[in-house]
Write a protein that holds these residues in place. Structure first.
Motif, PDB file in Angstrom:
ATOM      1  N   LEU A  79      -1.200   3.664 -10.462  1.00 13.81           N
ATOM      2  CA  LEU A  79      -2.300   2.861  -9.943  1.00 13.81           C
ATOM      3  C   LEU A  79      -3.390   2.802 -11.005  1.00 13.81           C
ATOM      4  O   LEU A  79      -3.938   3.823 -11.397  1.00 13.81           O
ATOM      5  N   SER A  80      -3.696   1.605 -11.457  1.00 12.76           N
ATOM      6  CA  SER A  80      -4.624   1.431 -12.569  1.00 12.76           C
ATOM      7  C   SER A  80      -5.976   0.882 -12.162  1.00 12.76           C
ATOM      8  O   SER A  80      -6.948   1.052 -12.893  1.00 12.76           O
ATOM      9  N   TYR A  81      -6.059   0.236 -11.005  1.00 15.32           N
ATOM     10  CA  TYR A  81      -7.279  -0.466 -10.643  1.00 15.32           C
ATOM     11  C   TYR A  81      -7.566  -0.285  -9.160  1.00 15.32           C
ATOM     12  O   TYR A  81      -6.656  -0.200  -8.335  1.00 15.32           O
ATOM     13  N   LEU A  82      -8.859  -0.257  -8.824  1.00 15.57           N
ATOM     14  CA  LEU A  82      -9.246  -0.192  -7.420  1.00 15.57           C
ATOM     15  C   LEU A  82     -10.488  -1.030  -7.192  1.00 15.57           C
ATOM     16  O   LEU A  82     -11.295  -1.243  -8.098  1.00 15.57           O
ATOM     17  N   CYS A  83     -10.625  -1.495  -5.968  1.00 13.18           N
ATOM     18  CA  CYS A  83     -11.815  -2.219  -5.539  1.00 13.18           C
ATOM     19  C   CYS A  83     -12.167  -1.724  -4.151  1.00 13.18           C
ATOM     20  O   CYS A  83     -11.444  -2.007  -3.185  1.00 13.18           O
ATOM     21  N   ALA A  84     -13.221  -0.932  -4.050  1.00 13.29           N
ATOM     22  CA  ALA A  84     -13.668  -0.393  -2.772  1.00 13.29           C
ATOM     23  C   ALA A  84     -14.717  -1.328  -2.182  1.00 13.29           C
ATOM     24  O   ALA A  84     -15.830  -1.430  -2.700  1.00 13.29           O
ATOM     25  N   VAL A  85     -14.357  -2.030  -1.118  1.00 11.07           N
ATOM     26  CA  VAL A  85     -15.284  -2.955  -0.475  1.00 11.07           C
ATOM     27  C   VAL A  85     -16.369  -2.174   0.258  1.00 11.07           C
ATOM     28  O   VAL A  85     -17.546  -2.504   0.202  1.00 11.07           O
ATOM     29  N   ASP A  86     -15.952  -1.128   0.956  1.00 14.91           N
ATOM     30  CA  ASP A  86     -16.876  -0.213   1.611  1.00 14.91           C
ATOM     31  C   ASP A  86     -16.177   1.132   1.727  1.00 14.91           C
ATOM     32  O   ASP A  86     -15.149   1.353   1.073  1.00 14.91           O
ATOM     33  N   SER A  87     -16.697   2.030   2.535  1.00 10.65           N
ATOM     34  CA  SER A  87     -16.127   3.373   2.605  1.00 10.65           C
ATOM     35  C   SER A  87     -14.763   3.410   3.266  1.00 10.65           C
ATOM     36  O   SER A  87     -14.021   4.381   3.103  1.00 10.65           O
ATOM     37  N   LEU A  88     -14.393   2.340   3.987  1.00  8.03           N
ATOM     38  CA  LEU A  88     -13.115   2.319   4.700  1.00  8.03           C
ATOM     39  C   LEU A  88     -12.090   1.380   4.080  1.00  8.03           C
ATOM     40  O   LEU A  88     -10.903   1.683   4.059  1.00  8.03           O
ATOM     41  N   VAL A  89     -12.538   0.228   3.585  1.00  7.40           N
ATOM     42  CA  VAL A  89     -11.622  -0.794   3.068  1.00  7.40           C
ATOM     43  C   VAL A  89     -11.544  -0.695   1.547  1.00  7.40           C
ATOM     44  O   VAL A  89     -12.546  -0.904   0.849  1.00  7.40           O
ATOM     45  N   VAL A  90     -10.354  -0.372   1.049  1.00  9.47           N
ATOM     46  CA  VAL A  90     -10.151  -0.182  -0.386  1.00  9.47           C
ATOM     47  C   VAL A  90      -8.850  -0.871  -0.795  1.00  9.47           C
ATOM     48  O   VAL A  90      -7.831  -0.749  -0.097  1.00  9.47           O
ATOM     49  N   TYR A  91      -8.890  -1.582  -1.913  1.00 11.54           N
ATOM     50  CA  TYR A  91      -7.707  -2.204  -2.497  1.00 11.54           C
ATOM     51  C   TYR A  91      -7.372  -1.491  -3.802  1.00 11.54           C
ATOM     52  O   TYR A  91      -8.270  -1.173  -4.590  1.00 11.54           O
ATOM     53  N   VAL A  92      -6.076  -1.243  -4.044  1.00 13.50           N
ATOM     54  CA  VAL A  92      -5.631  -0.643  -5.297  1.00 13.50           C
ATOM     55  C   VAL A  92      -4.458  -1.451  -5.820  1.00 13.50           C
ATOM     56  O   VAL A  92      -3.751  -2.110  -5.048  1.00 13.50           O
ATOM     57  N   ALA A  93      -4.237  -1.385  -7.137  1.00 14.37           N
ATOM     58  CA  ALA A  93      -3.155  -2.165  -7.734  1.00 14.37           C
ATOM     59  C   ALA A  93      -2.533  -1.409  -8.886  1.00 14.37           C
ATOM     60  O   ALA A  93      -3.170  -0.587  -9.541  1.00 14.37           O
ATOM     61  N   THR A  94      -1.252  -1.698  -9.131  1.00 16.82           N
ATOM     62  CA  THR A  94      -0.527  -1.126 -10.256  1.00 16.82           C
ATOM     63  C   THR A  94      -0.587  -2.088 -11.430  1.00 16.82           C
ATOM     64  O   THR A  94      -1.213  -3.145 -11.363  1.00 16.82           O
ATOM     65  N   GLY A  95       0.105  -1.739 -12.518  1.00 17.75           N
ATOM     66  CA  GLY A  95       0.148  -2.603 -13.688  1.00 17.75           C
ATOM     67  C   GLY A  95       1.210  -3.666 -13.606  1.00 17.75           C
ATOM     68  O   GLY A  95       1.423  -4.401 -14.560  1.00 17.75           O
ATOM     69  N   GLU A  96       1.900  -3.764 -12.467  1.00 19.03           N
ATOM     70  CA  GLU A  96       2.944  -4.779 -12.363  1.00 19.03           C
ATOM     71  C   GLU A  96       2.782  -5.603 -11.077  1.00 19.03           C
ATOM     72  O   GLU A  96       3.731  -5.929 -10.381  1.00 19.03           O
ATOM     73  N   SER A  97       1.539  -5.907 -10.774  1.00 16.25           N
ATOM     74  CA  SER A  97       1.204  -6.828  -9.690  1.00 16.25           C
ATOM     75  C   SER A  97       1.492  -6.281  -8.304  1.00 16.25           C
ATOM     76  O   SER A  97       1.547  -7.052  -7.343  1.00 16.25           O
ATOM     77  N   LYS A  98       1.691  -4.996  -8.158  1.00 18.51           N
ATOM     78  CA  LYS A  98       1.847  -4.392  -6.843  1.00 18.51           C
ATOM     79  C   LYS A  98       0.478  -3.965  -6.328  1.00 18.51           C
ATOM     80  O   LYS A  98      -0.331  -3.412  -7.074  1.00 18.51           O
ATOM     81  N   ALA A  99       0.219  -4.215  -5.055  1.00 19.79           N
ATOM     82  CA  ALA A  99      -1.088  -3.904  -4.498  1.00 19.79           C
ATOM     83  C   ALA A  99      -0.949  -3.267  -3.124  1.00 19.79           C
ATOM     84  O   ALA A  99       0.021  -3.515  -2.391  1.00 19.79           O
ATOM     85  N   PHE A 100      -1.932  -2.455  -2.773  1.00 26.07           N
ATOM     86  CA  PHE A 100      -1.970  -1.768  -1.486  1.00 26.07           C
ATOM     87  C   PHE A 100      -3.411  -1.792  -0.993  1.00 26.07           C
ATOM     88  O   PHE A 100      -4.355  -1.928  -1.764  1.00 26.07           O
ATOM     89  N   LYS A 101      -3.573  -1.629   0.326  1.00 30.41           N
ATOM     90  CA  LYS A 101      -4.909  -1.578   0.890  1.00 30.41           C
ATOM     91  C   LYS A 101      -4.950  -0.561   2.023  1.00 30.41           C
ATOM     92  O   LYS A 101      -3.937  -0.262   2.649  1.00 30.41           O
ATOM     93  N   THR A 102      -6.141  -0.039   2.245  1.00 31.46           N
ATOM     94  CA  THR A 102      -6.392   0.817   3.391  1.00 31.46           C
ATOM     95  C   THR A 102      -7.595   0.271   4.132  1.00 31.46           C
ATOM     96  O   THR A 102      -8.523  -0.270   3.523  1.00 31.46           O
ATOM     97  N   THR A 103      -7.574   0.397   5.439  1.00 30.52           N
ATOM     98  CA  THR A 103      -8.716  -0.024   6.251  1.00 30.52           C
ATOM     99  C   THR A 103      -9.303   1.144   7.026  1.00 30.52           C
ATOM    100  O   THR A 103     -10.193   0.945   7.852  1.00 30.52           O
ATOM    101  N   ASP A 104      -8.792   2.354   6.754  1.00 28.69           N
ATOM    102  CA  ASP A 104      -9.302   3.537   7.447  1.00 28.69           C
ATOM    103  C   ASP A 104      -9.649   4.659   6.473  1.00 28.69           C
ATOM    104  O   ASP A 104      -9.457   5.832   6.756  1.00 28.69           O
ATOM    105  N   GLY A 105     -10.130   4.264   5.302  1.00 29.54           N
ATOM    106  CA  GLY A 105     -10.594   5.259   4.337  1.00 29.54           C
ATOM    107  C   GLY A 105      -9.501   6.047   3.662  1.00 29.54           C
ATOM    108  O   GLY A 105      -9.742   7.163   3.198  1.00 29.54           O
ATOM    109  N   GLY A 106      -8.275   5.509   3.589  1.00 28.51           N
ATOM    110  CA  GLY A 106      -7.200   6.156   2.847  1.00 28.51           C
ATOM    111  C   GLY A 106      -6.178   6.881   3.677  1.00 28.51           C
ATOM    112  O   GLY A 106      -5.165   7.345   3.139  1.00 28.51           O
ATOM    113  N   GLU A 107      -6.388   7.005   4.977  1.00 28.15           N
ATOM    114  CA  GLU A 107      -5.432   7.731   5.815  1.00 28.15           C
ATOM    115  C   GLU A 107      -4.100   6.988   5.908  1.00 28.15           C
ATOM    116  O   GLU A 107      -3.040   7.602   5.955  1.00 28.15           O
TER     117      GLU A 107
END
Length: 732
Positions: A79-107
């Protein structure tokens, strides 16, 4: 002899009083894999991401951190990049266009559909989320937008020149900036005032520069910096500034020369900090520069740590993350930094792990660090010999031991590490790579880039050089199976070949090291990283695959194809460990374990359940007391350990959205199918339809690939006469 007193620094690394399963990090906390990006959403809550699909989070300003490993079967799990919108919603991405998100602070994490085929190798940000659902990214000159939280992206505009992205920064929901580059080379800053629908050029340069980072203090005042090198010379850093919302950019500084940089931060009062970073893990530390006059002049703020990214959530308080999972904190806007998650500081690497008995063990590493345990690794004490890189060790018993270091230095203790004597060795600039003592008097050491080993018959007081007739190379893994018979390997790298080649040679002695014979050779880029003989006939070698010999090293057969480079450890005739793998039947079959470590430089099992791992990318230590957790589909690798029966496990997680993992076991080889059905019995997905060997398997079922709605589904495993069905629930 010059005496080095090893002063005890601190007792640390106590295990939690509650038992934990699998491999657990003892240092640093909460984990020791490389981190590449960090972002705080307020003074207390921050996230960082890195290797092994790792996310770490703090909610108390860095006092403690929680670690999450995102379940993913992708082969590239950095995981190379992240964008935290707020304390609960966070987007992360790898170096090959794969992305994940959480809406509960990472749980819980949602595996998003593949993003556009963007080149996520920029030093800056690669996407920006303006709120929990709206995001913007750039790829090949096209602006992509999502309004449903990253589940789908549409092209909304095309940039002039079809450039690639370097950085993206939005100052409001509508207004944002990007830095780009294209062939020519041409480097530009674009601006949008309507959420990426239209872009206009507000700055352009073509002097072989990369505009790596954009930052705005407010809607009007912003900074950018670009770096260039004059015909391979020093790197020059130019600071740009705008005070009118990007309409004009002025060059305010052109005086910094150093290595590569990737982040700059400014505060309201005109103070700024610039961080340099190498693009690969290295022993070199970071250069920091400070300005107090809006970037006009810069002063050296010191060298510290191996950070890869920094973030300042408050004017004076900043955080940096980097190689080895180290996290640093500054409370004076970068004048001083403290490593806040390692009680031994930011050690570059641990190199050796030695247990003379089940209770007493030693770890050596860079900066002269020595750790000792007297209770099987439950606790460790730290001491230091100067600042040498300690590269090898051998302990005869809990009190008497030898440590090798750079520049052919060797140290000896006879009181369990309370004090160390310097031994006289012949003059050489090369590090000692391996040490072995046959008894309290007779011992050997080898070093890198040599064609000889050294022998002592008086416990290290004096040494005799025993030359080899073969080419120079790095000698390693000295060992004896009895008082006369010994082995070692020599690794040689030829950089002039095309492509460059790596070779490994195995040597053997049958006269207590007086002479050594070449018994086998490996070419075609075979690089040994570990060698272990159980007796005079049987041995194992790690060389990007696991090889075994049963005739004293003359012939070798591959028993495991893996890139695992964790060395070799043998507990008994049947139990063999190599990094993340274990065999209980002398290498016939292997099980993959979740060691959680990115870089393993040493592994030792005290018994079948208690083991220690040290990391080569940091001062990382892991310990298990239950033999370690068998890996599932987190890394998408199956185990070929033979099982006694067939079984189909309950999927996890359940309920799920959008993906879940299904594990099953096969006791014999055969043709098998794994299919998913809806409530009406209609087949909606065929996950497996092939012949498979006996072993343990894990399949990642992503419902988005089959456009499935929420509901109850059934999955069925057919394997010959075995058939079993289980229920799972998809909730969107």
């Amino acid at each position: 002899m010059k005496r080095f007193i090893a002063v005890i620094i601190i007792l640390f690394l106590s295990q939690n009083i509650f038992a934990q399963s699998g491999w657990q990090w003892q240092n640093p906390a909460p984990q020791g894999n490389d981190l590449y990006d960090v972002q705080f959403v307020n003074a207390n809550t921050g996230y960082a991401v890195g290797e092994k699909a790792t996310v770490v989070k703090t909610t108390n300003g860095g006092l403690s951190w929680k670690v999450y490993q995102i379940p993913t079967s992708i082969s590239f799990n950095r995981l190379s990049y992240l964008c935290a919108v707020d304390s609960l919603v966070v987007y992360v991405a790898t170096g090959e266009s794969k992305a994940f998100k959480t809406t509960d602070g990472g749980e819980n994490w949602i595996n998003l559909p593949d993003m556009p085929d963007i080149n996520f190798l920029s030093n800056g940000r690669v996407f920006s989320f303006l709120d929990t659902n709206t995001g913007i990214m750039i790829n090949n000159g096209q602006t992509y937008k999502t309004t449903n939280g990253g589940f789908s992206w549409v092209v909304i505009s095309t940039l002039e020149g079809n450039p690639d992205l370097d950085d993206i920064y939005f100052t409001s929901n509508q207004e944002g900036y990007i830095s780009t580059y294209e062939n020519g080379p041409v480097y530009k800053i674009f601006k949008t005032t309507n959420q990426g629908l239209n872009w206009s050029i507000c700055y352009q340069t073509n002097n072989f520069s990369r505009i790596k980072n954009i930052q705005f203090i407010n809607s009007s005042k912003g900074y950018a910096f670009y770096e260039y090198s004059d015909m391979g010379g020093p790197h020059y850093i130019n600071i740009l500034k705008t005070t009118n919302q990007g309409s004009n950019w002025n060059l305010v500084s052109h005086s910094i020369t150093s290595n590569s940089y990737n982040r700059v931060f400014f505060s309201d009062d005109g103070s700024g900090i610039l961080m340099g970073v190498d693009i690969v893990p290295t022993f070199a530390k970071n250069n920091f520069y400070k300005t107090t006059n809006d970037g006009v002049n810069w002063s050296d703020a010191g060298i510290y740590g191996r950070a890869t990214a920094i973030n300042f959530p408050q004017p004076a308080i900043g955080y940096a993350v980097g190689f080895g999972g180290y996290i640093y904190k500054s409370t004076d806007f970068g004048n001083n930094w403290t490593c806040i998650n390692s009680l031994i500081g930011d050690v570059f690497s641990f190199n050796t792990l030695s247990f003379p008995n089940n209770n007493t063990g030693y770890i050596t590493g860079s900066e002269g660090i020595i750790l000792k345990t007297s209770n099987s690794g439950e606790n460790w004490s730290s001491s230091q010999i100067g600042h040498k890189n300690l590269t090898s060790s051998y302990f005869l018993n809990s009190n008497t031991g030898y440590i090798g270091a750079d520049s052919n230095k060797m140290y000896k203790t006879t009181n369990g590490g309370n004090s160390w004597d310097t031994l006289a060795t012949y003059t050489s600039a090369n590090p000692i790579t391996s040490i072995y003592f046959v008894n309290e008097h007779v011992g050997f050491f080898a070093n890198s880039y040599s064609n000889a080993v050294s022998k002592t018959t008086n416990a290290g007081i004096s040494w005799t050089l025993i030359p080899f007739t073969i080419i120079y190379g790095s000698m390693n893994s000295l060992q004896f199976t009895d008082s006369l018979t010994g082995f070692l390997y020599q690794y040689y790298y030829n950089p002039t070949g095309f492509p460059p080649q790596r070779y490994t040679y195995i040597y053997k002695t049958t006269n207590q090291g007086e002479t050594w014979s070449l018994i086998s050779s490996f070419f075609n880029n075979v690089q040994a990283t570990g060698l272990k003989f159980i007796n005079a006939n049987t041995g194992y070698m790690n060389a990007n695959k696991i090889l075994k010999t049963t005739n004293g090293g003359v012939n070798w057969a591959e028993v495991l194809n893996t890139n695992d480079q964790g060395g070799i450890d043998v507990l008994d005739m049947n139990t063999v460990y190599t990094g993340s793998y274990k065999s209980t039947n002398a290498g016939l079959n292997w099980t993959l374990y979740n060691t959680k470590a990115q870089s393993i430089s040493g592994i030792h099992y005290i018994n079948q359940t208690t083991g220690i791992i040290i990391c080569g990318n940091s001062g990382g230590i892991l310990r298990t007391t239950d033999g370690g957790e068998i890996i599932s589909s987190v890394y998408g690798i199956t185990s070929n350990e033979i099982t006694d029966n067939f079984s189909l496990h309950q999927n996890y997680p359940n309920p799920f959205n959008p993906s879940t993992v299904i594990r099953y076991q096969l006791s014999v080889a055969g043709f098998i199918t794994l299919k998913v059905f809806d409530l009406l019995g209609k087949e909606v997905a065929a996950l497996v339809n092939e012949k498979q060997n006996a072993g343990t398997y894990a399949v990642d079922f992503n419902s988005t690939e089959f456009n499935l709605p929420s509901g109850i589904y059934f999955y069925t495993l057919n394997a010959g006469e075995f058939k079993e069905t289980k229920k799972m629930v998809l909730v969107k």
